[in-house]
Design an enzyme around this catalytic site. Structure first.
Site, PDB file in Angstrom:
ATOM      1  N   ASN A   1       0.945  -1.114   0.104  1.00 63.72           N
ATOM      2  CA  ASN A   1       0.064   0.037  -0.037  1.00 63.72           C
ATOM      3  C   ASN A   1       1.009   1.369  -0.064  1.00 63.72           C
ATOM      4  O   ASN A   1       1.277   1.591   1.117  1.00 63.72           O
ATOM      5  CB  ASN A   1      -0.943  -0.058   1.161  1.00 63.72           C
ATOM      6  N   GLU A   2       1.073   1.830  -1.476  1.00 59.15           N
ATOM      7  CA  GLU A   2       1.979   2.716  -1.219  1.00 59.15           C
ATOM      8  C   GLU A   2       1.250   4.116  -0.861  1.00 59.15           C
ATOM      9  O   GLU A   2       0.223   4.231  -0.691  1.00 59.15           O
ATOM     10  CB  GLU A   2       2.371   2.881  -2.814  1.00 59.15           C
ATOM     11  N   PRO A   3       1.807   5.227  -0.815  1.00 63.02           N
ATOM     12  CA  PRO A   3       1.282   6.432  -0.326  1.00 63.02           C
ATOM     13  C   PRO A   3       0.385   6.713  -1.641  1.00 63.02           C
ATOM     14  O   PRO A   3       0.376   6.459  -2.709  1.00 63.02           O
ATOM     15  CB  PRO A   3       2.614   7.560  -0.912  1.00 63.02           C
TER      16      PRO A   3
ATOM     17  N   SER B   1      -2.581   5.256  -0.766  1.00 57.17           N
ATOM     18  CA  SER B   1      -3.728   4.245  -0.571  1.00 57.17           C
ATOM     19  C   SER B   1      -4.440   4.668   0.588  1.00 57.17           C
ATOM     20  O   SER B   1      -4.149   5.490   1.578  1.00 57.17           O
ATOM     21  CB  SER B   1      -2.978   3.007  -0.041  1.00 57.17           C
TER      22      SER B   1
ATOM     23  N   THR C   1      10.283   2.285  -4.264  1.00 56.32           N
ATOM     24  CA  THR C   1      10.031   0.568  -3.718  1.00 56.32           C
ATOM     25  C   THR C   1      10.704  -0.444  -4.873  1.00 56.32           C
ATOM     26  O   THR C   1      11.279  -1.158  -4.537  1.00 56.32           O
ATOM     27  CB  THR C   1       8.696   0.331  -3.610  1.00 56.32           C
TER      28      THR C   1
END
Ligand code: F6R
Length: 639
Positions: free
Chosen positions: A161-163, A165, A180
């Site tokens: 869950n990247e920024p 999300s 990432t």
């Protein structure tokens, strides 16, 4: 273990336990998991665990395996759900999370195969949505997650869950953040090979777990941990959503805790004892915070920024400023090996003996040049007897194309001199065949690794020659733990420890330079540092060792806080340029996919660090240099 004060508990929005080491944290957590499994078993229930991959949980998994083997802890009634999987990778892919989990954990336990759930990265695009819903359904049918284990990415991601999300997000297909993908580049032998998408449990799925433990080790995670713990929850940092969970907590090591207010600025969250390092740390912070050089800080600056008690104890500001300024000033030296025949009472290093025997440990070839290439040249120019020890061959970090280049060169050479029947030509031809036959991402054969290690040797010799060190000043220890290991799977043993002890005993240095003390414990740098730490403990009682000083340098990933520095070695623009030229010789280590924006190449990172530190010193009101390399003194006995 370090308990937060009441004030820092108010600032910290999530319960955070700081352990002395990752091992200590993992032993504690594994015991809790064992207890949970026993309790559920007695109540006739299954235990449902949410699991993570990556470097972080590896020690926890080793400890669970140990408990299974040595105490009979059974996983027959455990059901697991993994957080995520790269999209587009079949299970059998060497980098698939399915494979990782089996290698690192499941194959060593008695867990039934049908109890293991890992998102399927090979599901057809058109079926992904339905597949994700069924994953959620399976978690619910199992009774929900009793405990979710998490790591954290440098973007603040949990799972993938990247920024951006949302708190409500569920299991879905996501696009990976650039940082990432860069962090995964090493595993995939180049960023270009890292998948762009992944299937991940959502933040909402994670928050449904009855309890959650986030683990983090190493200084590289310190900044993101501090934000996740102390800043209000935000989509820009998905781990911050854990703050709203009634039974979520962070379990971290000291290095990962180093940017928490209670560690970095403890005077802001409670009364403290004003030791000399604390005074320096707080005055440097104040100067940076109010953007004034140290000598211009006023009484009001201290009292308006939570440092009134320091003023009462040590004030007024004028004298305090001068004391700290002098301390900082005394860290600066152009003589990293000590200045011969000079008064050394305020210098970081002793004047005598001169010259000194100096050992510089480089975990992989290139680390020493990147971290202290300018200082290396100074030490040589000032007549010291410097030996660089490359602890590992660095073969894992050499791209196949670079190895093929070497094979080609040997082929050309043997052709030119009609040596094609010779053993070197035969070896190179063999390695060439193996490289061409190698499946994508498959591990290297011992022969390929040998050749790759030799390429890195040549690069290191060229780089060190550019720093003034002849080839006899470089040694390659090729420690065995690295040669038989893979990333995240290094297990140093007594042979490795003995090799480091033997080197030190033979060279009897007056100065040792080392790095890796605050890195993730599974990293090569941290493993190499731990071997030096153990060697120092063993050598502690030998007479020569009492006269030996150990200095720590930093890699290009993390920088020193100005207040932590004990020796700052400044450089002219010309010397910085020489260092950069030396780094260029490690051409195999250049970034594989340079992008226009941002600093990517190792030499750019090194320059940025060295220039950045010079600006920090300048802003504190010290001399304005082009670049600075910095060191901290390490006292083995107190470590
Ligand atoms: C892995 C995962 C990720 C990692 C994170 C940290 O399943 O979900 O969120 O936990 O990227 O990775 P490491 O532990 O390798 O630093």
């Amino acid at each position: 273990m370090n308990a937060p004060s009441l004030e820092s508990q108010q600032r910290e929005r999530i319960p955070t336990t700081v352990c002395a080491s990752a091992d200590e944290a993992c032993t504690q957590l594994a015991a809790e998991i064992a207890e949970l499994i026993h309790r559920n078993e007695q109540a006739g229930r299954n235990t449902v665990l949410g699991l993570a991959t990556g470097s972080t949980p590896v020690r926890l998994y080793r400890e669970l395996i140990r408990l299974h083997r040595e105490t009979g802890l059974s996983f027959k009634r455990v059901i697991t759900f993994n957080l995520d999987e790269y999209y587009g990778l079949p299970r059998t892919h060497p980098e698939s999370y399915w494979r990782f989990m089996h290698e690192q954990l499941f194959s060593h336990l008695d867990i039934p195969a049908e109890n293991v759930n890992v998102p399927d990265g090979s599901v057809a695009r058109s079926d992904v949505f339905a597949w994700c819903r069924s994953y959620e359904e399976r978690i619910r049918a199992a009774g929900g997650l009793d405990l979710q284990i998490l790591g954290i990415g440098r973007t603040g991601h949990i799972g993938f869950n990247e920024p951006g999300s949302t708190r409500e997000s569920r299991t879905r297909l996501v696009t990976l953040d650039g940082l990432t993908r860069r962090d995964a580049a090493r595993d995939f032998l180049g960023e270009a090979n890292v998948p762009r998408h992944a299937i991940t449990m959502g933040v909402g799925t994670i928050l449904d777990a009855r309890s959650i433990v986030l683990l983090a080790w190493g200084e590289a995670k310190a900044a993101i941990i501090a934000q996740a713990v102390e800043q209000p929850p935000t989509e820009a940092l998905p781990a911050s959503f854990l703050q709203g969970h009634p039974r979520a907590r962070f379990l971290i090591d000291r290095a990962a805790a180093s940017a928490l207010t209670r560690v970095r600025y403890p005077w802001l969250v409670g009364s403290i004892e004003w030791t000399a390092p604390r005074v320096r740390q707080s005055v440097v912070w104040l100067s940076q915070h109010v953007k004034k050089p140290v000598l211009k800080l006023l009484d009001e600056d201290y009292s308006e920024h939570g440092m009134a008690d320091l003023l009462t104890e040590r004030g007024p500001a004028y004298g305090l400023n001068i004391d700290v300024f002098n301390e900082l000033q005394h860290t600066i030296t152009g003589w990293p090996g000590g200045k011969p025949n000079a008064d050394d009472s305020h210098r970081p290093e002793r004047a005598s003996p001169h010259p000194k025997r100096v050992v510089v440990f480089s975990p992989e070839p290139s680390h020493a040049v990147l971290g202290m290439g300018g200082t290396l040249r100074r030490l040589v120019d000032q007549g010291h007897d410097v030996t660089v020890i490359c602890q590992t061959s660095g073969s894992l970090a050499l791209p196949d194309e670079e190895a093929l280049l070497a094979v080609d060169l040997v082929g050309e050479l043997s052709g030119a001199f009609e040596l094609s029947g010779g053993p070197a030509a035969g070896f190179a031809a063999d390695v060439g065949r193996q490289l061409r036959a190698k499946a994508a991402f498959a591990g290297d054969t011992p022969e390929i690794r040998r050749l790759k290690g030799l390429v890195r040797r040549c690069e290191e010799r060229a780089a060190l020659a550019a720093c003034g060190l002849g080839r006899e000043r470089v040694r390659f220890a090729d420690l065995a733990f690295y040669e038989r290991g893979r990333y995240r799977q290094f297990r140093p043993d007594a042979t490795d420890a003995a090799a480091v002890v033997a080197i030190l005993r033979e060279l009897r240095p007056h100065q040792i330079f080392a790095t890796g003390d605050r890195d993730d414990p599974s990293s090569i740098t941290a493993v190499c540092f731990d071997l030096i730490r153990r060697a120092c403990a063993e050598l502690q009682d030998e007479a020569w060792f009492a006269a030996c000083r150990v200095w720590l340098y930093r890699g290009v990933e993390t920088a020193w806080d100005a207040a932590e520095i004990d020796m700052a070695v400044p450089f002219s623009p010309r010397e910085l340029e020489q260092k950069t030229q030396a780094i260029f010789h490690h051409q195999s280590q250049r970034s594989q996919t340079p992008v226009a924006a941002g600093l990517r190449e190792p030499w750019q990172q090194a320059e940025q660090h060295n220039r950045g530190l010079a600006s920090v010193y300048d802003a504190l009101g010290l001399a304005n240099y082009e670049a600075i390399e910095a060191f901290q003194r390490w006292r083995p006995a107190s470590a």
